[in-house]
Design a protein around this motif. Structure first.
Motif, PDB file in Angstrom:
ATOM      1  N   PRO D 309       0.845  -1.300  -0.063  1.00  0.00           N
ATOM      2  CA  PRO D 309       0.097  -0.105  -0.044  1.00  0.00           C
ATOM      3  C   PRO D 309       0.687   1.181   0.108  1.00  0.00           C
ATOM      4  N   LYS D 310       0.356   2.080  -0.760  1.00  0.00           N
ATOM      5  CA  LYS D 310       1.303   3.400  -0.816  1.00  0.00           C
ATOM      6  C   LYS D 310       1.112   4.298   0.128  1.00  0.00           C
ATOM      7  N   THR D 311       0.142   4.325   1.169  1.00  0.00           N
ATOM      8  CA  THR D 311       0.037   4.812   2.329  1.00  0.00           C
ATOM      9  C   THR D 311       1.190   4.898   3.331  1.00  0.00           C
ATOM     10  N   LEU D 312       1.895   3.469   3.000  1.00  0.00           N
ATOM     11  CA  LEU D 312       3.240   3.309   3.909  1.00  0.00           C
ATOM     12  C   LEU D 312       4.254   4.363   3.585  1.00  0.00           C
ATOM     13  N   LEU D 313       4.279   5.036   2.366  1.00  0.00           N
ATOM     14  CA  LEU D 313       5.349   5.721   1.587  1.00  0.00           C
ATOM     15  C   LEU D 313       5.078   7.204   2.381  1.00  0.00           C
ATOM     16  N   GLY D 314       4.232   7.600   2.909  1.00  0.00           N
ATOM     17  CA  GLY D 314       4.159   9.075   3.281  1.00  0.00           C
ATOM     18  C   GLY D 314       4.541   9.810   2.122  1.00  0.00           C
ATOM     19  N   ALA D 315       5.244  10.855   1.877  1.00  0.00           N
ATOM     20  CA  ALA D 315       5.464  11.828   0.703  1.00  0.00           C
ATOM     21  C   ALA D 315       6.130  11.108  -0.319  1.00  0.00           C
ATOM     22  N   THR D 316       6.954  10.036   0.119  1.00  0.00           N
ATOM     23  CA  THR D 316       7.814   9.518  -0.963  1.00  0.00           C
ATOM     24  C   THR D 316       6.870   9.080  -2.373  1.00  0.00           C
ATOM     25  N   THR D 317       7.583   9.167  -3.206  1.00  0.00           N
ATOM     26  CA  THR D 317       7.082   8.696  -4.676  1.00  0.00           C
ATOM     27  C   THR D 317       8.088   7.950  -5.432  1.00  0.00           C
ATOM     28  N   ALA D 318       7.250   6.865  -6.144  1.00  0.00           N
ATOM     29  CA  ALA D 318       8.274   6.025  -7.047  1.00  0.00           C
ATOM     30  C   ALA D 318       8.569   6.890  -8.106  1.00  0.00           C
ATOM     31  N   TYR D 319       9.704   6.672  -8.863  1.00  0.00           N
ATOM     32  CA  TYR D 319       9.864   7.113 -10.082  1.00  0.00           C
ATOM     33  C   TYR D 319       9.672   8.546 -10.000  1.00  0.00           C
ATOM     34  N   ASP D 320       9.979   9.186  -9.230  1.00  0.00           N
ATOM     35  CA  ASP D 320       9.525  10.789  -9.116  1.00  0.00           C
ATOM     36  C   ASP D 320       8.253  11.282  -9.325  1.00  0.00           C
ATOM     37  N   GLY D 321       7.320  10.343  -9.154  1.00  0.00           N
ATOM     38  CA  GLY D 321       6.014  10.897  -9.196  1.00  0.00           C
ATOM     39  C   GLY D 321       5.379  10.470 -10.657  1.00  0.00           C
ATOM     40  N   LEU D 322       6.087   9.905 -11.280  1.00  0.00           N
ATOM     41  CA  LEU D 322       5.677   9.444 -12.653  1.00  0.00           C
ATOM     42  C   LEU D 322       4.396   9.293 -12.804  1.00  0.00           C
ATOM     43  N   HIS D 323       3.866   8.153 -12.028  1.00  0.00           N
ATOM     44  CA  HIS D 323       2.420   7.611 -12.207  1.00  0.00           C
ATOM     45  C   HIS D 323       1.622   8.806 -12.084  1.00  0.00           C
ATOM     46  N   ASP D 324       1.592   9.709 -11.260  1.00  0.00           N
ATOM     47  CA  ASP D 324       0.666  10.867 -10.941  1.00  0.00           C
ATOM     48  C   ASP D 324       0.666  11.584 -12.098  1.00  0.00           C
ATOM     49  N   ARG D 325       1.735  11.907 -12.820  1.00  0.00           N
ATOM     50  CA  ARG D 325       1.729  12.747 -13.934  1.00  0.00           C
ATOM     51  C   ARG D 325       1.209  12.264 -15.168  1.00  0.00           C
ATOM     52  N   LEU D 326       1.470  10.654 -15.109  1.00  0.00           N
ATOM     53  CA  LEU D 326       0.777  10.154 -16.510  1.00  0.00           C
ATOM     54  C   LEU D 326      -0.545   9.841 -16.238  1.00  0.00           C
ATOM     55  N   ARG D 327      -0.967  10.040 -15.122  1.00  0.00           N
ATOM     56  CA  ARG D 327      -2.690   9.689 -14.542  1.00  0.00           C
ATOM     57  C   ARG D 327      -3.112  11.135 -14.940  1.00  0.00           C
ATOM     58  N   ALA D 328      -2.610  12.134 -14.884  1.00  0.00           N
ATOM     59  CA  ALA D 328      -2.916  13.389 -15.322  1.00  0.00           C
ATOM     60  C   ALA D 328      -3.150  13.667 -16.789  1.00  0.00           C
ATOM     61  N   VAL D 329      -1.991  13.171 -17.437  1.00  0.00           N
ATOM     62  CA  VAL D 329      -2.085  13.245 -18.947  1.00  0.00           C
ATOM     63  C   VAL D 329      -3.223  12.226 -19.413  1.00  0.00           C
ATOM     64  N   GLY D 330      -3.380  11.034 -18.871  1.00  0.00           N
ATOM     65  CA  GLY D 330      -4.755  10.271 -19.260  1.00  0.00           C
ATOM     66  C   GLY D 330      -6.065  11.021 -18.993  1.00  0.00           C
ATOM     67  N   ALA D 331      -6.226  11.677 -17.983  1.00  0.00           N
ATOM     68  CA  ALA D 331      -7.255  12.375 -17.464  1.00  0.00           C
ATOM     69  C   ALA D 331      -7.758  13.361 -18.446  1.00  0.00           C
ATOM     70  N   ASP D 332      -6.427  14.372 -18.761  1.00  0.00           N
ATOM     71  CA  ASP D 332      -6.713  15.271 -19.672  1.00  0.00           C
ATOM     72  C   ASP D 332      -7.151  14.824 -21.200  1.00  0.00           C
ATOM     73  N   TYR D 333      -6.486  13.755 -21.486  1.00  0.00           N
ATOM     74  CA  TYR D 333      -6.899  13.055 -22.961  1.00  0.00           C
ATOM     75  C   TYR D 333      -8.174  12.610 -22.888  1.00  0.00           C
ATOM     76  N   LEU D 334      -8.817  12.064 -21.747  1.00  0.00           N
ATOM     77  CA  LEU D 334     -10.176  11.699 -21.660  1.00  0.00           C
ATOM     78  C   LEU D 334     -11.237  12.673 -21.837  1.00  0.00           C
ATOM     79  N   ARG D 335     -10.714  13.918 -21.119  1.00  0.00           N
ATOM     80  CA  ARG D 335     -11.701  15.094 -20.953  1.00  0.00           C
ATOM     81  C   ARG D 335     -11.599  15.911 -22.118  1.00  0.00           C
ATOM     82  N   THR D 336     -10.594  15.685 -23.320  1.00  0.00           N
ATOM     83  CA  THR D 336     -10.838  16.627 -24.327  1.00  0.00           C
ATOM     84  C   THR D 336     -10.793  15.858 -25.533  1.00  0.00           C
ATOM     85  N   ARG D 337     -10.872  14.584 -25.527  1.00  0.00           N
ATOM     86  CA  ARG D 337     -10.850  13.828 -26.773  1.00  0.00           C
ATOM     87  C   ARG D 337     -12.209  14.253 -27.809  1.00  0.00           C
TER      88      ARG D 337
END
Lengths: 337, 337, 337, 337
Positions: D309-337
């Protein structure tokens, strides 16, 4: 008169995989091939100071000589290799531990938190005339002679389904089965998966224990003579081996009991077919008369061998007596060269 | 003069487990014991119409003779059994498939949706004088003689930790290892886990293939003579066996590669200890010189055997030459009885 | 009115095995039992300086509370345990590595040449009111709260065939399955192998990851309340568990795929039986709807759990709605005590 | 603005292997790719009368879409795939038993003497709007709705060492891992073994149980949108997956405990690296907080998943937060297509 061809690859001609290569040599069925193979270290481990992880470069490990295409070999046929002679090419051989490789150490698959075992090299003196090799302990003065029993750890054909598999993997196409049964005097049978079959071999061992527990045998470059032949149809599920005394089947899989199951399943089927036995009768006979030595328990698949004494066969012969005929061809070659 | 005792259990004296029993016999170290064992079917399969699942009653399978307590045996000692003679007690033996048992069938552990394989019985004629038993196929006329090679599938002591284990289970205490190496002429070494050690044995086989693939061997009641002895201390992790030619270790576990690992690990340790070799040097020597036949691949644990030729030992002997001394005791017994 | 009994063993009353014991308590079906259990270290690991290999003594590990005999339980019946409440008895719990134990280390069975991993203890603070436990790293300052999820690693009955098995072994009788699914609110079903069934439990975990990879969980003494009940007949092959949301089956075996096969095989059978599905239809439904978490991958047998959402069942209930009835009994107890 | 590319292979453009192919598409890191995939039967099983062994032709099973080369991807880099959307392309999907394939049947590796189980096809109606698929039993009238949970069974890159592996094999390069965790919303990380990495994917499942016990899921052609990205360096040993809630690692091997070991070993290392924990502290934390569901227990390698569970990580992120950034790219795509 049996045709004799030679195959002595240059350094850059060695392959490190089964499948995906053009043949180095194409022969007619029944051809004798004199060939040379390098050791599994590509000849780079020459003293106890040559640590494999330093002098060798992944994936350029376990070079094989070939492929040899067999004229007329079609998918579903049986490519046959009779080993006439396997002779160490040098007066020494090498063995080693290797980090994350072997049966009694953490590996990539059996992943553990331990540090790797120490990497260490042993150099064996070979005396081909006397038929012995000498083990010399590295940390004490202990030394002992072991009988030479030269064999090839790696023999196989191109895999099915267009796969290209590293030469260290044993599977249905053969490959790195690492069984000491692959010695001079035996005939091995492989399924033809691509036109020509594409036989390659290497990984000579001056001798090897069953299971190859530390991960490497007494690794030696070899001068080897084979008769390459072809049986139309009858492709076995996995490689088979026949010696003067035994029918043998192989299974390469993980866990080790699946390798055992594969080898026994094929031996039950083969025995039943040769003797006209109903399946459970064949199962019963193999249960009481069969042997089951380990091939390797260290490679990417493990290999088990199943053996049935040919004394049980009476007058029945496998593959219509092909082994005996190839044995005679080999004997004739040795007598007359 | 070596003391000779006898142990011929009545039907209700057989045990079906290791552990939790009072001794049937207590002997001093060095005693010869003449004993009888029933077959794994408790003698109830006497014709091809006696299906085991009908005539046998779970858990009254695989009866063992014993336990035999050894005077002075303390936890941590090594109980030693030398097999002087193993002779079939009848002129026939039985084998069978058994529903949900065997290596090539769905079982309780390797649970599949298939119906069970057919249950079938084979009766073998034994000719002890000629040294053969006869396999007769059930569905065809095929028949063939196989060499007699009598052995005990089940030999062991009371387990550690107060456990009581069914006699069909092989584990650290020995038990149903089902290796053909447990034949006349060998000495077996077991850990003493409870005072007296509590040796039991049974499950005689007129012969057995390696792996015992269908789940049963050529099952025979036996007349057996052993020398029971004791080594103070030195309890092995798992049973060891010594023949005139080989040191052998065993591992009983699942998957089969863990049984292999256990047997090889102990052989590396034993070899290193006997020859004064550092661990990796012993690992290397065993890798090149060892054999690795399957014991069983059908029981609740699988068993692998690791073998090292004693020729490598030079003048060194295991257990201070005990095997040779017991061999001589046995020879003397056979000569003078 | 439901009868309530108590069972608080004295130190010398704990058992360390399943089977071979006289009951500590005998109850009628439907009885509530308030009981206490010690942790797997027998309470001897109380600080980070208490190394288990020093303070604990083999085989006095993993104490269990019981056995509890159930009146009227006969071989072939189903002993049922509903967990009403599982509460840590102390405000701390302990975990550790242990030499030659765990999934990522050399063990007795997966025998390797490595030195054992370091033995290290972690003490967790428990805050039952807040529902958390605190992990504190030993080599750095890192600390984090984890949710409490109390459960019992070890629950089972006396084995069949007169066996006595160490409490650390999971098998068909239950035992040390170490699945986090054994939490408050579930009902577990066990086969009755001996008169009375002989239920024992222990090895409380304040929480546990799936697989219990290092070999120990957050080990805690517990105050536990169960309803012990009986279903005549219907003994399952291996323990089953039912929660409000899921039907669960278990398999305990090696290798891990055999544990998976056992659990899935039983779930296919159970699903088919409840929904009147032909076998392959049930196989298909479980294939698409089932979950398959690891229980443990460290004990003498590994355990897999198979889960089917009860939403698929519609109005159908298992064991005629017993889980719901026991749930109500538990709720009533908690409301009125 | 994120670039959007499309990849809709023609029938003869599908690949059936990882490795050895020229790219169908080359993209810059960060590109969105809209693509289509066929089902594992190559679309040939369209009714319950279309038996796979009749209508499909080995080795043309499990087609994958790709490879997609990523500009700048070098050996040792991390190829990243974020799944924005996975939508069934048709209003039906198919599943089947298949001779000698599945966990509860004799197979080529777990070779037994049984006849193959019956081959049978199930067709599921899909209602994407309602988010359900309907199971209809073949031998009875039973029918039930299951939640849609679309995912890709097969996602991977070209293997190392020049290997070409059938698309049904999961291994270090990914491939046919068959874990339901590979659903929309997750980011997967693969090692780059060849220049460009060469991403391929296919084998869409409308849903799948853990383990995929019968060998096939609810097999569906898919319309899928991914973001393909690149992390320089940091190639994982085996594929990793990140969801909003969990870090996940995978292991693909046999036996299943080795797959478990690999996945847990990598999760211990990843957790330790992210949180600055010494190895045994990370081992302990994963032991108490991790989950371990099966991926597949039917393919040529088995796959286990380890989850933290990522709750254990606190503020730490894997791959420098890449997952969240790609999640945002995906959301943007879905919103605007």
């Amino acid at each position: 008169m049996t045709e004799v061809r030679t195959l002595h690859p240059t350094t850059d001609q060695y392959a490190f995989a089964f499948g995906g290569r053009e043949p180095l040599l194409t022969v007619a069925p029944g051809t004798i091939v004199e060939l040379s193979t390098e050791d599994c270290f590509a000849g780079k481990v020459r003293s106890v100071d040559d640590l494999p992880s330093v002098v060798c470069e992944f994936p350029f490990l376990n070079p094989v000589t070939g492929p040899i295409a067999v004229e007329g070999a079609e998918v579903g046929d049986t490519l046959t290799v009779h080993f006439v002679e396997i002779t160490p090419a040098r007066d020494w051989a090498a063995s080693s531990t290797f980090p994350h490789f072997g049966a009694l150490t953490t590996t990539h698959a059996t992943a553990m938190l331990h540090e790797a075992l120490e990497e260490r090299v042993w150099i064996y003196e070979l005396d081909v005339a006397a038929g012995v090799c000498r083990f010399q302990a590295r940390r004490t003065d202990f030394s002992v002679e072991l009988p030479l029993d030269p064999m090839h750890g790696t023999v196989g054909v191109a895999p099915a389904a267009g796969e290209v598999l590293m030469s260290i993997t044993p599977a249905a196409h053969g490959g790195n089965m690492d069984t000491p049964e692959m010695r001079a005097g035996v005939t091995a049978y492989f399924p033809v998966n691509v036109p020509g079959g594409m036989l390659s071999l290497g990984d000579g061992h001056a001798r090897q224990g069953e299971g190859e527990v530390c991960g490497t045998a007494v690794e030696a470059a070899m001068r080897t003579v084979v008769v390459v032949d072809l049986v139309k149809g009858g492709a076995p599920v996995s490689p088979r081996i026949e010696s003067d005394g035994f029918l043998m089947t192989t299974g390469s899989a993980r866990p080790l009991e699946d390798a055992y199951r594969m080898s026994q399943h094929d031996l039950v089927g083969w025995t039943g077919s040769l003797l006209g036995l109903e399946q459970l009768d064949a199962y019963q006979l193999v249960s009481q008369a069969g042997l089951a030595p380990a091939g390797n328990v260290v490679d990417t698949n493990y290999t088990m061998v199943a053996k049935l004494p040919k004394t049980l066969l009476g007058a029945t012969t496998a593959y219509d007596g092909l082994h005996d005929r190839l044995r005679a061809v080999g004997a004739d070659y040795l007598r007359t060269r």
